[in-house]
Each structure stands twice: as C-alpha cells, then as structure tokens.
Design an enzyme around this catalytic site. Structure first.
Site, PDB file in Angstrom:
ATOM      1  CB  SER A  48      48.825  31.220 -30.541  1.00  0.00           C
ATOM      2  OG  SER A  48      47.424  31.077 -30.650  1.00  0.00           O
ATOM      3  CE1 TYR A 102      47.769  34.945 -26.522  1.00  0.00           C
ATOM      4  CE2 TYR A 102      46.845  34.176 -28.604  1.00  0.00           C
ATOM      5  CZ  TYR A 102      47.435  33.910 -27.374  1.00  0.00           C
ATOM      6  OH  TYR A 102      47.711  32.614 -27.016  1.00  0.00           O
ATOM      7  CB  ALA A 103      47.261  37.510 -33.693  1.00  0.00           C
ATOM      8  CB  ALA A 104      50.988  41.450 -33.072  1.00  0.00           C
ATOM      9  CE  LYS A 129      51.145  33.914 -27.223  1.00  0.00           C
ATOM     10  NZ  LYS A 129      52.127  33.268 -26.337  1.00  0.00           N
ATOM     11  CB  ILE A 170      45.112  24.148 -24.906  1.00  0.00           C
ATOM     12  CG1 ILE A 170      45.950  24.075 -26.192  1.00  0.00           C
ATOM     13  CG2 ILE A 170      45.504  23.051 -23.906  1.00  0.00           C
ATOM     14  CD1 ILE A 170      45.806  22.821 -27.026  1.00  0.00           C
TER      15      ILE A 170
HETATM   16  N1  LIG Z   1      45.312  27.693 -23.871  1.00  0.00           N
HETATM   17  C1  LIG Z   1      45.347  27.851 -25.176  1.00  0.00           C
HETATM   18  O1  LIG Z   1      44.386  27.524 -25.895  1.00  0.00           O
HETATM   19  C2  LIG Z   1      46.565  28.440 -25.845  1.00  0.00           C
HETATM   20  C3  LIG Z   1      46.579  28.504 -27.244  1.00  0.00           C
HETATM   21  C4  LIG Z   1      47.687  29.019 -27.878  1.00  0.00           C
HETATM   22  C5  LIG Z   1      48.752  29.496 -27.149  1.00  0.00           C
HETATM   23  N2  LIG Z   1      48.712  29.439 -25.799  1.00  0.00           N
HETATM   24  C6  LIG Z   1      49.867  29.979 -25.078  1.00  0.00           C
HETATM   25  O2  LIG Z   1      50.333  29.026 -24.147  1.00  0.00           O
HETATM   26  C7  LIG Z   1      50.935  29.693 -23.036  1.00  0.00           C
HETATM   27  C8  LIG Z   1      50.341  29.147 -21.751  1.00  0.00           C
HETATM   28  O3  LIG Z   1      48.946  29.423 -21.745  1.00  0.00           O
HETATM   29  P1  LIG Z   1      47.888  28.676 -20.812  1.00  0.00           P
HETATM   30  O4  LIG Z   1      46.804  28.232 -21.684  1.00  0.00           O
HETATM   31  O5  LIG Z   1      48.577  27.727 -19.922  1.00  0.00           O
HETATM   32  O6  LIG Z   1      47.348  29.943 -20.010  1.00  0.00           O
HETATM   33  P2  LIG Z   1      47.167  30.177 -18.446  1.00  0.00           P
HETATM   34  O7  LIG Z   1      46.462  31.473 -18.342  1.00  0.00           O
HETATM   35  O8  LIG Z   1      46.608  28.990 -17.794  1.00  0.00           O
HETATM   36  O9  LIG Z   1      48.695  30.361 -17.975  1.00  0.00           O
HETATM   37  C9  LIG Z   1      49.442  31.526 -18.234  1.00  0.00           C
HETATM   38  C10 LIG Z   1      50.163  31.901 -16.954  1.00  0.00           C
HETATM   39  O10 LIG Z   1      50.929  33.090 -17.193  1.00  0.00           O
HETATM   40  C11 LIG Z   1      50.879  33.849 -15.998  1.00  0.00           C
HETATM   41  N3  LIG Z   1      51.183  35.259 -16.240  1.00  0.00           N
HETATM   42  C12 LIG Z   1      50.396  36.182 -16.850  1.00  0.00           C
HETATM   43  N4  LIG Z   1      50.994  37.380 -16.818  1.00  0.00           N
HETATM   44  C13 LIG Z   1      52.200  37.214 -16.190  1.00  0.00           C
HETATM   45  C14 LIG Z   1      53.255  38.098 -15.847  1.00  0.00           C
HETATM   46  N5  LIG Z   1      53.221  39.404 -16.124  1.00  0.00           N
HETATM   47  N6  LIG Z   1      54.324  37.585 -15.197  1.00  0.00           N
HETATM   48  C15 LIG Z   1      54.370  36.259 -14.873  1.00  0.00           C
HETATM   49  N7  LIG Z   1      53.402  35.398 -15.166  1.00  0.00           N
HETATM   50  C16 LIG Z   1      52.314  35.874 -15.824  1.00  0.00           C
HETATM   51  C17 LIG Z   1      49.453  33.669 -15.492  1.00  0.00           C
HETATM   52  O11 LIG Z   1      49.340  33.997 -14.118  1.00  0.00           O
HETATM   53  C18 LIG Z   1      49.183  32.201 -15.805  1.00  0.00           C
HETATM   54  O12 LIG Z   1      49.441  31.361 -14.696  1.00  0.00           O
HETATM   55  C19 LIG Z   1      50.645  31.179 -23.247  1.00  0.00           C
HETATM   56  O13 LIG Z   1      51.783  31.817 -23.791  1.00  0.00           O
HETATM   57  C20 LIG Z   1      49.519  31.197 -24.248  1.00  0.00           C
HETATM   58  O14 LIG Z   1      49.483  32.372 -25.016  1.00  0.00           O
HETATM   59  C21 LIG Z   1      47.652  28.923 -25.126  1.00  0.00           C
END
Ligand SMILES: NC(=O)c1ccc[n+]([C@@H]2O[C@H](COP(=O)([O-])OP(=O)(O)OC[C@H]3O[C@@H](n4cnc5c(N)ncnc54)[C@H](O)[C@@H]3O)[C@@H](O)[C@H]2O)c1
Length: 252
Positions: A145, A158-160, A162, A191
């Site tokens: 991230s 969270y940052a740790a 990532k 995003i």
């Molecule tokens: N959206 C952003 O701006 C952004 C930025 C940087 C990184 N990310 C990373 O991208 C990835 C996807 O994020 P996203 O934006 O699609 O988020 P999102 O919340 O839409 O999707 C994450 C999914 O993970 C599932 N989840 C959470 N805990 C869980 C568990 N214990 N077991 C199984 N599933 C679980 C949730 O139900 C959710 O459907 C993540 O790793 C997030 O950290 C997202």
C-alpha cells in the site's frame, strides 16, 4: 485492453474475492478464460459474488474463510484443489484497514490487523506454494500500500503489515524464482472500494488534494496491473512492488 490468452483454463485463487479490488481482479481474469475460486469472510457475500460473476459467463466457485485461521485456510485451499485440480495464480486481496492511534490501540486490535493482513498471507501462500513448485509454474500477488511506502496517520498497524508485504515478496523470490514461480507486490494509493469510501467528506478532500491526478483510483485499474503481473508478459518481473496511485508517491 490487453488480452491474455494464456489465462484460458488456468485457475486463480483470490482471497477477499468479494471485495472491491478482489472482485475486479476476478472479472479481469475470468473475462480472459481463467477459472476463479474466491474466498471471503462470509457465505453470504461469497455466494452473492459467485451468482453475480457467474451471470457474466465466468467459471467461478468459492467458499467462506477466515484467512487468519489455519484450519479455515487449509479447508479453503483443499476445496479449491478439489474443485479445479490446481492453482496457477494466487491473489491475496483479503485485508482490513482501521483508523486508530497507537496510544489508543489495544494489543488485540494490533493483533487482529497483523493476523489478517500479514499472517493470513503466510497461511495461504504456505499452503499453495508446494504444488506451484512441484509444477514449476505459478504467479502470486501480495498487497502492499501507499501506507506501507510513505506511512499513514492512524495506521501504524496497517502500514506495518503493508511494508511487510514488500519484504515478503522481495525475500520469497530467493526460494521460488529459479523454479519458475513468480511473486510481486502491488501498492495501491487510494482506490474507490468499500475499504476506503466510508470516510468523512473532509478526509476525502484531503486525500484528493494529495493526488497529482486529482482523482481516486478504480479497482479495475489495480486489477489491470495484477493481470499484467500474473501474465506471461511479466515473465522477468519478480519481487517488485508496483505503485498504482495517480502519482501520490513516486520514485520509491
Ligand atoms: N482500497 C484501497 O485504497 C487500498 C489501498 C492500498 C491497499 N489496499 C489493499 O488492497 C486489498 C484489497 O482491498 P479492497 O480495497 O478491495 O478492500 P475491500 O474491503 O473491498 O476488500 C477486502 C476483502 O477482504 C475481506 N476480508 C477481511 N477480513 C477477512 C478475513 N479474516 N478472512 C477473509 N476475508 C477477509 C473483506 O470481507 C473484503 O471483502 C487489501 O489488502 C488492502 O489492504 C487497498
């Protein structure tokens, strides 16, 4: 839009496949002929996603999982292998993102983020890798991230996790790349997904002002990079972290 003929009849396991970026990735891979097995936190969201994606003509199945629970992850990987016989691509999108000052964070809150975002990636990768190594093919995506690259207020936990994904990808290549298995890390900025779009209007304005492109990213724009990294077009790309952020962090 790029077409990836090599995805036909490949099998992708997408954790967090009902979430914003996970589902966009499922669509992108599935539209190119890949079979997709998803897992997410509840039966309800997994089943709704399967119905939605199946109606688009994509071969998809899935189960619910707690990605932080070893037995649950083992059952999920077994179910995927039973259904499709192999795993060619692993996309570890499951994750959580909670605002909390370190001084106000309990140890349990810290551990929850570590368990899901970090230990969950270990559990699924650990189980999927042996059959990739045996077949001498496979491609894995983990999620860093912008927060892991430059830091983020209220997100030490969270940052740790990532930043850790960058180290994970950089280190695993020494164990797998010579055997034909690739791993790379994507590092999205802000995003538009359920994870980010519930903040206050003030927070949204502040975020927008920090992005040179002056807009949030779309899940499909991350899925496009993931598809490229999984594909044969990225055959010499390993251990890298690819920022996808509208310019908010450059020259890392
Ligand atoms: N959206 C952003 O701006 C952004 C930025 C940087 C990184 N990310 C990373 O991208 C990835 C996807 O994020 P996203 O934006 O699609 O988020 P999102 O919340 O839409 O999707 C994450 C999914 O993970 C599932 N989840 C959470 N805990 C869980 C568990 N214990 N077991 C199984 N599933 C679980 C949730 O139900 C959710 O459907 C993540 O790793 C997030 O950290 C997202």
């Amino acid at each position: 839009m790029a077409i990836y003929k090599e995805f036909k009849d490949k099998v992708a396991l997408v954790t967090g496949g009902a979430g914003g970026i996970g589902k966009a990735t499922v669509r992108k891979l599935g539209a190119n002929g890949c079979k997709v097995f998803i897992c997410d936190i509840s039966d309800a969201i997994v089943n709704t996603t399967i119905e939605e994606i199946q109606s688009e003509g994509i071969d998809i199945d899935g189960v619910s999982v707690d990605i932080a629970c070893e037995e649950s992850v083992q059952a999920m990987v077994d179910a995927c292998i039973k259904r499709y016989g192999k795993i060619d691509y692993l996309v570890t999108a499951a994750g959580i993102y909670k605002d909390k000052k370190l001084t106000e964070m309990t140890f349990n809150e810290w551990k929850q983020t570590i368990d899901i975002n970090l230990n969950g990636v270990f559990l699924v990768t650990h189980l999927v890798l042996p059959q990739m190594l045996e077949r001498k093919q496979g491609s894995i995506i983990v999620f860093g991230s912008q927060a892991g690259i430059r830091g983020s207020a209220l997100h030490t936990h969270y940052a740790a996790t990532k930043s850790a994904m960058q180290g994970f990808a950089r280190s695993l290549i020494y164990e797998v790349a010579a055997s034909g298995v690739r791993i790379n890390c994507v590092a999205p900025g802000v995003i538009r997904t359920p994870m980010t779009m519930n903040g206050s209007p003030e927070k949204m304005v502040k975020w927008l002002e920090s992005i040179p492109m002056r807009r949030f990213g779309e899940a499909e724009e991350v899925a496009n990079v993931i598809a490229f990294l999984l594909s044969d077009d990225a055959s010499y790309v390993v251990g890298q972290t690819i920022p996808i952020n509208g310019g908010s962090v450059v020259n890392t």
